[in-house]
Design an enzyme around this catalytic site. Structure first.
Site, PDB file in Angstrom:
ATOM      1  N   GLY A 149     -20.848  14.347  10.086  1.00 37.04           N
ATOM      2  CA  GLY A 149     -22.224  14.097   9.631  1.00 37.04           C
ATOM      3  C   GLY A 149     -23.145  15.291   9.783  1.00 37.04           C
ATOM      4  CB  VAL A 175     -39.882  25.865   9.716  1.00 38.60           C
ATOM      5  CG1 VAL A 175     -39.078  27.093  10.113  1.00 38.60           C
ATOM      6  CG2 VAL A 175     -40.611  26.090   8.408  1.00 38.60           C
ATOM      7  CB  THR A 182     -32.536  10.357   8.097  1.00 37.30           C
ATOM      8  OG1 THR A 182     -31.436   9.978   7.294  1.00 37.30           O
ATOM      9  CG2 THR A 182     -32.066  10.599   9.510  1.00 37.30           C
ATOM     10  N   GLY A 193     -36.959  21.820  12.466  1.00 40.74           N
ATOM     11  CA  GLY A 193     -37.068  20.463  13.032  1.00 40.74           C
ATOM     12  C   GLY A 193     -38.048  20.328  14.173  1.00 40.74           C
ATOM     13  CB  ILE A 200     -38.331  24.645  17.093  1.00 39.66           C
ATOM     14  CG1 ILE A 200     -36.888  24.423  17.540  1.00 39.66           C
ATOM     15  CG2 ILE A 200     -38.929  25.864  17.786  1.00 39.66           C
ATOM     16  CD1 ILE A 200     -35.956  25.582  17.194  1.00 39.66           C
ATOM     17  CE  LYS A 244     -34.591  24.300   7.470  1.00 40.37           C
ATOM     18  NZ  LYS A 244     -33.313  23.990   8.127  1.00 40.37           N
ATOM     19  CD  GLU A 268     -27.324  16.461   3.349  1.00 38.85           C
ATOM     20  OE1 GLU A 268     -27.070  15.424   2.713  1.00 38.85           O
ATOM     21  OE2 GLU A 268     -28.333  16.616   4.040  1.00 38.85           O
ATOM     22  CE  LYS A 296     -36.451  21.325   4.951  1.00 31.08           C
ATOM     23  NZ  LYS A 296     -35.671  20.680   5.968  1.00 31.08           N
ATOM     24  CG  ASP A 349     -32.021  24.186   4.866  1.00 27.56           C
ATOM     25  OD1 ASP A 349     -32.843  23.333   4.502  1.00 27.56           O
ATOM     26  OD2 ASP A 349     -31.823  24.462   6.074  1.00 27.56           O
TER      27      ASP A 349
HETATM   28  N1  HSE Z   1     -29.668  20.717   6.685  1.00 28.81           N
HETATM   29  C1  HSE Z   1     -30.482  21.404   7.632  1.00 28.81           C
HETATM   30  C2  HSE Z   1     -29.621  21.977   8.739  1.00 28.81           C
HETATM   31  C3  HSE Z   1     -31.556  20.555   8.264  1.00 28.81           C
HETATM   32  O1  HSE Z   1     -28.405  21.835   8.711  1.00 28.81           O
HETATM   33  O2  HSE Z   1     -30.178  22.611   9.623  1.00 28.81           O
HETATM   34  C4  HSE Z   1     -32.675  20.274   7.334  1.00 28.81           C
HETATM   35  O3  HSE Z   1     -33.189  21.458   6.791  1.00 28.81           O
END
Ligand code: HSE
Length: 433
Positions: free
Chosen positions: A185, A130, A13, A132, A134, A203, A188, A103, A199
């Site tokens: 979507g 970190v 992606t 996306g 921003i 970050k 995951e 990350k 996650d």
């Molecule tokens: N899965 C992350 C989120 C994005 O839901 O923000 C990628 O780190």
């Protein structure tokens, strides 16, 4: 015009988003920056699936070594911490700069990777890792470079923020909303990394390393996800004037650097409390700039691609500058006088407790006594009017600031009381003033 050859490893992606951006915007970027990005190779084991980007076929290869050999900058978008690490170290060893959105890899193995890059005199840039789109890494390194940062608090996982926003809007349960997030979507098929807070912790680790000049150390992050959150706590928090957000928080304190990810009550009037759906936002406090807020999309192919391409341009612009003059990477040499990380038990916070109790005289007095014995001061307290079916009820209280170790001790003691009828729920409260 300076031409810079870019190879991408990983055509998923984000890889497609980066390729799309370079193909679509490279002319305008070249005019604006004096740097022309030329896509030389895209490596992936699967080069037959249509990624929705019109990439010339001859750019595609199944051999990552070709992408490394034929580029000036290697973009690692494979993900994970094994093969991605190998590719990055190979690229560094070949003298190539690296851009990555990984990350997990940097938070777990960043010290080794950044040291290797420093030795070789190449950059490892990771804006896309970190939040996306921003530009928070750039903000910390450049825009806020004149500050002593005292704290960072962020909503840095869109999946969790979508789930929490929807739970609040609809009153539905975590499990129910998670299924919807998967259908749409946002989450995951295996959402563990997101919903358990891992996650966000990755970050946060990177933000803390940049802000405070410390090496990465994931063992020091306290991590709690949102899987145990009940719809009723979101409702009670709302009644008290708070919204529950999954926050990543790092603070520079007298007792060390705090690093924690957990659901937190945030006053509804704060901007951060009003970040809804899958959006991300980060608040940074510095001694000069004071409080500043950064908001945007934390995921998605083009938003993340935007951050990757910004890193490519930055590296291209500074590639000839001496290594010592380039933006610093978080390594042990960055700030040798930095404090170490705090013990979680020393963290100072205020708390929300929901205590299921027998509805009879003296119960509140017992609870108040235990809190007082542990030097914990009550800020406000409510007992729900309608008793539950079995003559029990719930006491909800907010505390003033206290040490984590003290509240945990108090809860252990309260939990022993005969009149406490179930597990006490603890959530932390961040006023973000
Ligand atoms: N899965 C992350 C989120 C994005 O839901 O923000 C990628 O780190």
């Amino acid at each position: 015009m300076k031409e810079v050859k870019v190879g991408i490893i990983g055509f998923g992606t984000v890889g497609a988003g980066v390729a799309e951006n370079i193909l679509k915007n490279s002319e305008v970027v070249a005019k604006r920056t004096g740097v022309k990005l030329v896509l030389t190779r895209i490596a992936d084991l699967d080069i037959t699936t249509d990624r929705g980007v019109a990439v010339p076929r001859e750019l595609l290869t199944t051999d990552a070594a070709v992408a490394i050999r034929e580029s000036d900058i290697v973009v690692e978008l494979v993900g994970g911490t094994t093969i991605a690490k190998k590719f990055i170290l190979e690229a560094i060893s070949a003298g190539k700069h690296v851009v990555t959105a990984n990350k997990a890899l940097l938070a777990e193995h960043g010290n080794e990777i950044f040291s290797a890059a420093q030795t070789k005199g190449v950059n490892v840039a990771f804006e896309a890792a970190v939040a996306g789109s921003i530009p928070i890494v750039k903000a910390l390194r450049e825009g806020l470079a004149a500050n002593r940062v005292s704290s960072i608090a962020g909503i840095i996982n869109g999946t969790c923020n979508f789930i929490l926003s929807t739970m609040r809007d609809t009153g539905r349960s975590f499990d129910d909303v998670l299924k919807e997030a998967q259908r749409l979507g946002y989450a995951e098929a295996d959402p563990t990394f997101d919903i358990e807070g891992t996650d966000s912790a990755h970050k946060l680790m990177l933000l803390s390393a940049i802000a405070f000049g410390v090496p990465v150390d994931m063992t020091k992050v306290h991590i709690e996800g949102i899987t145990h959150l009940e719809a009723k706590d979101i409702k009670f928090a709302e009644e008290l004037g708070y919204r529950i957000k999954l926050l990543g928080i790092t603070k520079y304190t007298d007792y060390g650097i705090e690093l924690r990810v957990h659901p937190a009550l945030v006053p509804t009037r704060r901007l951060l409390a009003n970040v809804e759906g899958a959006m991300n936002a980060v608040v940074v406090k510095g001694d000069a700039a004071e409080s500043s807020l950064y908001y945007g999309k934390g995921a998605g192919s083009e938003p993340t691609g935007s951050a990757v391409v910004a890193d490519l341009i930055d590296i291209a612009r500074t590639a000839e500058v001496a290594v010592s003059e380039r933006p610093r990477m978080p390594t042990t040499t960055h700030n040798p006088k930095a404090k170490s990380f705090a013990d979680f038990g020393d963290t100072v916070c205020s708390y929300y407790l929901r205590i299921p109790v027998e509805d009879k005289p003296g119960v509140l007095a017992e609870i108040a006594r235990i809190l007082a014995d542990n030097k914990i001061s009550i800020e406000s307290l409510i007992q729900k009017e309608a008793p539950l079916e079995d003559a029990s009820t719930e006491i909800i209280l907010l505390t003033h600031s206290t040490r984590e170790a003290d509240i945990q001790r108090a809860i252990r003691t309260m939990q022993q009381l005969a009149n406490v009828r179930g597990a006490i729920v603890l959530l932390r409260k961040e006023e973000l003033q």
